[in-house]
Design an enzyme around this catalytic site. Sequence first.
Site, PDB file in Angstrom:
ATOM      1  N   CYS A  70       0.832  -1.206   0.000  1.00  0.00           N
ATOM      2  CA  CYS A  70       0.000   0.000   0.000  1.00  0.00           C
ATOM      3  C   CYS A  70       0.871   1.262   0.000  1.00  0.00           C
ATOM      4  O   CYS A  70       1.833   1.357   0.759  1.00  0.00           O
ATOM      5  CB  CYS A  70      -0.917  -0.004   1.235  1.00  0.00           C
ATOM      6  SG  CYS A  70      -2.049   1.390   1.229  1.00  0.00           S
ATOM      7  N   CYS A  74       0.530   4.717   6.941  1.00  0.00           N
ATOM      8  CA  CYS A  74      -0.092   4.566   8.262  1.00  0.00           C
ATOM      9  C   CYS A  74       0.880   3.807   9.185  1.00  0.00           C
ATOM     10  O   CYS A  74       1.248   2.664   8.885  1.00  0.00           O
ATOM     11  CB  CYS A  74      -1.407   3.805   8.130  1.00  0.00           C
ATOM     12  SG  CYS A  74      -2.428   4.400   6.773  1.00  0.00           S
ATOM     13  N   CYS A  77       0.354   0.039  10.246  1.00  0.00           N
ATOM     14  CA  CYS A  77      -0.154  -0.984   9.324  1.00  0.00           C
ATOM     15  C   CYS A  77       0.911  -1.919   8.751  1.00  0.00           C
ATOM     16  O   CYS A  77       1.900  -1.481   8.158  1.00  0.00           O
ATOM     17  CB  CYS A  77      -0.900  -0.312   8.175  1.00  0.00           C
ATOM     18  SG  CYS A  77      -1.736  -1.539   7.144  1.00  0.00           S
ATOM     19  N   CYS A 114     -16.700  -9.022   5.247  1.00  0.00           N
ATOM     20  CA  CYS A 114     -16.026  -7.750   4.954  1.00  0.00           C
ATOM     21  C   CYS A 114     -14.791  -7.999   4.092  1.00  0.00           C
ATOM     22  O   CYS A 114     -13.919  -8.786   4.457  1.00  0.00           O
ATOM     23  CB  CYS A 114     -15.636  -7.088   6.270  1.00  0.00           C
ATOM     24  SG  CYS A 114     -14.829  -5.507   6.033  1.00  0.00           S
ATOM     25  N   CYS A 145     -19.632  -5.990   3.341  1.00  0.00           N
ATOM     26  CA  CYS A 145     -18.928  -4.784   3.785  1.00  0.00           C
ATOM     27  C   CYS A 145     -17.651  -4.684   2.956  1.00  0.00           C
ATOM     28  O   CYS A 145     -17.039  -5.713   2.644  1.00  0.00           O
ATOM     29  CB  CYS A 145     -18.594  -4.898   5.271  1.00  0.00           C
ATOM     30  SG  CYS A 145     -17.624  -3.501   5.900  1.00  0.00           S
ATOM     31  N   CYS A 205     -19.356   1.874   8.621  1.00  0.00           N
ATOM     32  CA  CYS A 205     -18.584   1.231   9.679  1.00  0.00           C
ATOM     33  C   CYS A 205     -17.364   2.123   9.869  1.00  0.00           C
ATOM     34  O   CYS A 205     -16.545   2.263   8.948  1.00  0.00           O
ATOM     35  CB  CYS A 205     -18.181  -0.178   9.236  1.00  0.00           C
ATOM     36  SG  CYS A 205     -17.067  -0.996  10.390  1.00  0.00           S
ATOM     37  N   ARG A 277     -17.788  -2.844  17.856  1.00  0.00           N
ATOM     38  CA  ARG A 277     -17.060  -4.098  17.603  1.00  0.00           C
ATOM     39  C   ARG A 277     -15.743  -4.154  18.369  1.00  0.00           C
ATOM     40  O   ARG A 277     -14.907  -3.249  18.250  1.00  0.00           O
ATOM     41  CB  ARG A 277     -16.785  -4.278  16.103  1.00  0.00           C
ATOM     42  CG  ARG A 277     -16.074  -5.612  15.820  1.00  0.00           C
ATOM     43  CD  ARG A 277     -15.925  -5.904  14.337  1.00  0.00           C
ATOM     44  NE  ARG A 277     -17.197  -5.833  13.679  1.00  0.00           N
ATOM     45  CZ  ARG A 277     -17.428  -5.137  12.564  1.00  0.00           C
ATOM     46  NH1 ARG A 277     -16.446  -4.482  11.987  1.00  0.00           N
ATOM     47  NH2 ARG A 277     -18.620  -5.114  12.023  1.00  0.00           N
TER      48      ARG A 277
HETATM   49  N1  SAM Z   1      -6.709   0.572   3.092  1.00  0.00           N
HETATM   50  C1  SAM Z   1      -7.996   0.754   3.596  1.00  0.00           C
HETATM   51  C2  SAM Z   1      -8.070   1.823   4.659  1.00  0.00           C
HETATM   52  O1  SAM Z   1      -7.050   2.165   5.235  1.00  0.00           O
HETATM   53  O2  SAM Z   1      -9.176   2.297   4.909  1.00  0.00           O
HETATM   54  C3  SAM Z   1      -8.637  -0.506   4.157  1.00  0.00           C
HETATM   55  C4  SAM Z   1      -7.800  -1.480   4.925  1.00  0.00           C
HETATM   56  S1  SAM Z   1      -7.092  -0.868   6.433  1.00  0.00           S
HETATM   57  C5  SAM Z   1      -5.988  -2.186   6.848  1.00  0.00           C
HETATM   58  C6  SAM Z   1      -8.440  -0.981   7.574  1.00  0.00           C
HETATM   59  C7  SAM Z   1      -8.188  -0.652   9.005  1.00  0.00           C
HETATM   60  O3  SAM Z   1      -7.418  -1.649   9.635  1.00  0.00           O
HETATM   61  C8  SAM Z   1      -7.453   0.613   9.345  1.00  0.00           C
HETATM   62  O4  SAM Z   1      -8.236   1.762   9.235  1.00  0.00           O
HETATM   63  C9  SAM Z   1      -7.065   0.360  10.792  1.00  0.00           C
HETATM   64  O5  SAM Z   1      -8.057   0.831  11.672  1.00  0.00           O
HETATM   65  C10 SAM Z   1      -6.994  -1.155  10.880  1.00  0.00           C
HETATM   66  N2  SAM Z   1      -5.625  -1.612  11.163  1.00  0.00           N
HETATM   67  C11 SAM Z   1      -4.596  -1.666  10.297  1.00  0.00           C
HETATM   68  N3  SAM Z   1      -3.494  -2.104  10.902  1.00  0.00           N
HETATM   69  C12 SAM Z   1      -3.815  -2.342  12.203  1.00  0.00           C
HETATM   70  C13 SAM Z   1      -3.082  -2.800  13.338  1.00  0.00           C
HETATM   71  N4  SAM Z   1      -1.782  -3.103  13.259  1.00  0.00           N
HETATM   72  N5  SAM Z   1      -3.734  -2.912  14.513  1.00  0.00           N
HETATM   73  C14 SAM Z   1      -5.038  -2.606  14.599  1.00  0.00           C
HETATM   74  N6  SAM Z   1      -5.784  -2.166  13.553  1.00  0.00           N
HETATM   75  C15 SAM Z   1      -5.173  -2.026  12.375  1.00  0.00           C
HETATM   76  C1  DTB Z   2     -11.289  -2.551  11.234  1.00  0.00           C
HETATM   77  O1  DTB Z   2     -11.579  -1.540  11.922  1.00  0.00           O
HETATM   78  N1  DTB Z   2     -10.417  -3.480  11.607  1.00  0.00           N
HETATM   79  C2  DTB Z   2     -10.272  -4.482  10.578  1.00  0.00           C
HETATM   80  C3  DTB Z   2     -11.322  -4.045   9.514  1.00  0.00           C
HETATM   81  N2  DTB Z   2     -11.814  -2.822  10.058  1.00  0.00           N
HETATM   82  C4  DTB Z   2     -10.927  -3.918   8.125  1.00  0.00           C
HETATM   83  C5  DTB Z   2      -8.870  -4.617  10.108  1.00  0.00           C
HETATM   84  C6  DTB Z   2      -7.897  -4.959  11.211  1.00  0.00           C
HETATM   85  C7  DTB Z   2      -6.557  -5.162  10.607  1.00  0.00           C
HETATM   86  C8  DTB Z   2      -5.565  -5.671  11.588  1.00  0.00           C
HETATM   87  C9  DTB Z   2      -4.229  -5.850  10.985  1.00  0.00           C
HETATM   88  C10 DTB Z   2      -4.164  -6.867   9.874  1.00  0.00           C
HETATM   89  O2  DTB Z   2      -4.856  -7.899   9.906  1.00  0.00           O
HETATM   90  O3  DTB Z   2      -3.379  -6.662   8.942  1.00  0.00           O
HETATM   91 FE1  SF4 Z   3      -2.903   1.176   3.348  1.00  0.00          FE
HETATM   92 FE2  SF4 Z   3      -2.806  -0.039   5.698  1.00  0.00          FE
HETATM   93 FE3  SF4 Z   3      -3.116   2.584   5.602  1.00  0.00          FE
HETATM   94 FE4  SF4 Z   3      -5.148   0.962   4.774  1.00  0.00          FE
HETATM   95  S1  SF4 Z   3      -4.317   1.144   6.848  1.00  0.00           S
HETATM   96  S2  SF4 Z   3      -4.366   2.804   3.754  1.00  0.00           S
HETATM   97  S3  SF4 Z   3      -3.927  -0.733   3.920  1.00  0.00           S
HETATM   98  S4  SF4 Z   3      -1.298   1.443   4.918  1.00  0.00           S
END
Ligand code: SAM
Ligand code: DTB
Ligand code: SF4
Length: 333
Positions: A70, A74, A77, A114, A145, A205, A277
């Site tokens: 990506c 963030c 992530c 989702c 979702c 959501c 959730r």
């Molecule tokens: N890329 C899209 C976005 O950012 O909206 C969708 C996927 S993103 C991985 C969805 C959500 O996963 C993020 O907004 C964040 O809240 C959650 N997330 C990502 N990494 C995480 C982590 N290490 N621990 C907890 N939540 C995480």
């Molecule tokens: C949300 O708030 N948490 C989920 C879903 N929406 C998409 C994602 C959590 C991701 C946790 C890190 C991973 O699995 O990579």
């Molecule tokens: Fe990309 Fe992860 Fe950020 Fe979603 S949360 S925009 S997958 S870096």
Amino acid sequence: MSKLKPVALRRSSPPTPHPVAQYWRKCQVKELFDLPFLELVYRAAAVHREHFDPQQIQLSALLSVKTGGCPEDCEYCPQSAHYDTGITQSAVLTVEEVVAKAKIAQSRGASRFCMGAAWRGPKPQDVETVSEMIAAVKALGLETCGTFGMLEDGMAEDLKQAGLDYYNHNIDTDPERYNDIIHTRRHEDRMDTLGKVRRAGLKICCGGIVGMNESREQRAGLIAALANLHPQPESVPINRLIKTPGTPLADAEDLDWTEFVRTVAVARITMPASYVRLSAGRADMPESVQAMCFLAGANSVFCGDTLLTAQNPDTDSDTQLMAKLDLQPMPPR
Ligand code: SAM
Ligand code: DTB
Ligand code: SF4
């Protein structure tokens, strides 16, 4: 593997409609956080019972339909291309692969499926691709979702047309510190997409992550920003940071479990009619803490062994936990 079977609703009346809008000042939300712990949990449990059957838990399953690489940065992530986390970019899944996973999730009791993609936002071709997945999953009788990042004009309408029920788009942290955590977009960009999603008639959501070295006041800022969305999001994921080696937040300070429960309780009180959730971060959370979260008003979880890339409790442990707590999967409303 045992299946979690929905049971008849104890309460046959429809869910209470979302309450009249109230503006939540950050200091008012902070006052809730500052209540004596058991008083806060008690108040949240009372609010929970006014709007939901507390024995029912909504089960959502999650699938990453496009993983890694990506362009966003963030700091939490595992899928950001900016950090070396060991996750490499993979191709978009086929519709057949997605449907196979959705059928497994459905057989294990999930009512919502989702689909997530590691994009800054989808390109027009991507919207066509995920629309096929959405239509196929919807045809199984599951709620759908999607979480695909920021949307351009018209995309939310196309997703709705394909059969999408919910769009997940988190604001993730207190708007005041958004750019301490993410530098490739602004909080306002998230709000812009949330507006497009709402105008297209999709359910929202929207939640955030705690445990990212924020203060209690900043947690209050996150919850206030969520509660002030109008209308309030139908679903509010509260994620506990999964610390991923290679990301800047890999060594974030541990958040005490009571503070996590407080966050759930304050979300329940300020967003009484929303699904709250207990989202990422359950894999290493003791059952007793999860039980406290359910008492404090959490009424939804992700089921299945994997979130997007990270671990989640396996189905057998969740089945056992729900049996111990006399909880039942919530049928789709
Ligand atoms: N890329 C899209 C976005 O950012 O909206 C969708 C996927 S993103 C991985 C969805 C959500 O996963 C993020 O907004 C964040 O809240 C959650 N997330 C990502 N990494 C995480 C982590 N290490 N621990 C907890 N939540 C995480
Ligand atoms: C949300 O708030 N948490 C989920 C879903 N929406 C998409 C994602 C959590 C991701 C946790 C890190 C991973 O699995 O990579
Ligand atoms: Fe990309 Fe992860 Fe950020 Fe979603 S949360 S925009 S997958 S870096």
